[in-house]
Design an enzyme around this catalytic site. Sequence first.
Site, short mmCIF file in Angstrom:
data_model
loop_
_atom_site.label_atom_id
_atom_site.label_comp_id
_atom_site.label_asym_id
_atom_site.label_seq_id
_atom_site.Cartn_x
_atom_site.Cartn_y
_atom_site.Cartn_z
N SER A 44 42.70 60.09 86.65
CA SER A 44 42.45 59.11 85.58
C SER A 44 43.26 59.35 84.32
CB SER A 44 40.94 59.04 85.26
OG SER A 44 40.21 58.64 86.41
N GLU B 10 44.22 68.37 90.39
CA GLU B 10 43.53 67.09 90.37
C GLU B 10 42.07 67.29 90.75
OE1 GLU B 10 46.50 63.63 90.93
OE2 GLU B 10 45.88 64.30 92.92
N GLY C 286 40.52 58.37 90.24
CA GLY C 286 40.15 56.97 90.42
C GLY C 286 38.76 56.63 89.90
P1 PGA Z 1 44.19 58.26 89.42
O1 PGA Z 1 44.78 59.02 90.71
O2 PGA Z 1 45.18 58.44 88.31
O3 PGA Z 1 44.04 56.83 89.86
O4 PGA Z 1 42.88 58.90 89.11
C1 PGA Z 1 45.47 60.22 90.58
C2 PGA Z 1 45.88 60.75 91.94
O5 PGA Z 1 45.09 60.63 92.89
O6 PGA Z 1 46.99 61.28 92.12
#
Ligand code: PGA
Length: 246
Positions: free
Chosen positions: A208, A167, A173
């Site tokens: 995301s 990630e 986010g």
């Molecule tokens: P997101 O978060 O899909 O809202 O970007 C992913 C995560 O933090 O596991």
Amino acid sequence: MRRPLIVGNWKMHGSLQANESLVQGVVARWSGVHLAEVGVCPPAVYLSQVSQLLASTNIGCGAQDVSWAETGAYTGEISAAMLADVGCQYVIVGHSERREYHAESSELVARKFIAAQSAGLTPILCVGETLAQREADETLAVIGEQLQAAVELAGRKAMTAAVIAYEPVWAIGTGLTATPEQAQEVHEFIRDQLGEAGAAVRILYGGSVKPSNAAELFAQPDIDGALVGGASLNSEDFYRICQAAE
Ligand code: PGA
């Protein structure tokens, strides 16, 4: 052949009522998902509720964090055995939000990883670089260090029973997603780092992930699924991401 895995990370969202309608929404659409393994990680206080709501489905339940300690005087902590007791199969360890806001070191994360496996849970070990680290060309060094801490403490063999989630911090986010090629490069690196164990390990992409970008990410040879934050709070979006992994 690695079975695709999609995990929803609800973070600090939900209520008794909201959880019930979200789970109902996912279950109502479920007939189209056969191949992928799917789980959701609600906040700890709702684990019992959600694992009960999912009891008659093949959707799994997981936690967002766990204590490194087995039992004892650790106010506020939750042990891996307790998570297993309320129906968890997975637990996320080392999410970047915990590394950042709770100053979790890679060594602490590795201890949580071991605690999870000792209680029979599948740890989902998160790794990822910040934007500054990517711009400084440090991505692979950062990921290597985060991974190595777990490998050193748990051993390479333990990694075969784990899940890794790549990630990139700058993609969480923010609406920015790593391109499939950027993600694939890191996933391939992670698999290589794990040597023989690498072939069996499922490596998820997170940051995301949406219905509109899931399929192109899953088409990459080393991307085995996704850890989904925001989009997992919408049953239609989450379902469509699961379907993209079929
Ligand atoms: P997101 O978060 O899909 O809202 O970007 C992913 C995560 O933090 O596991």
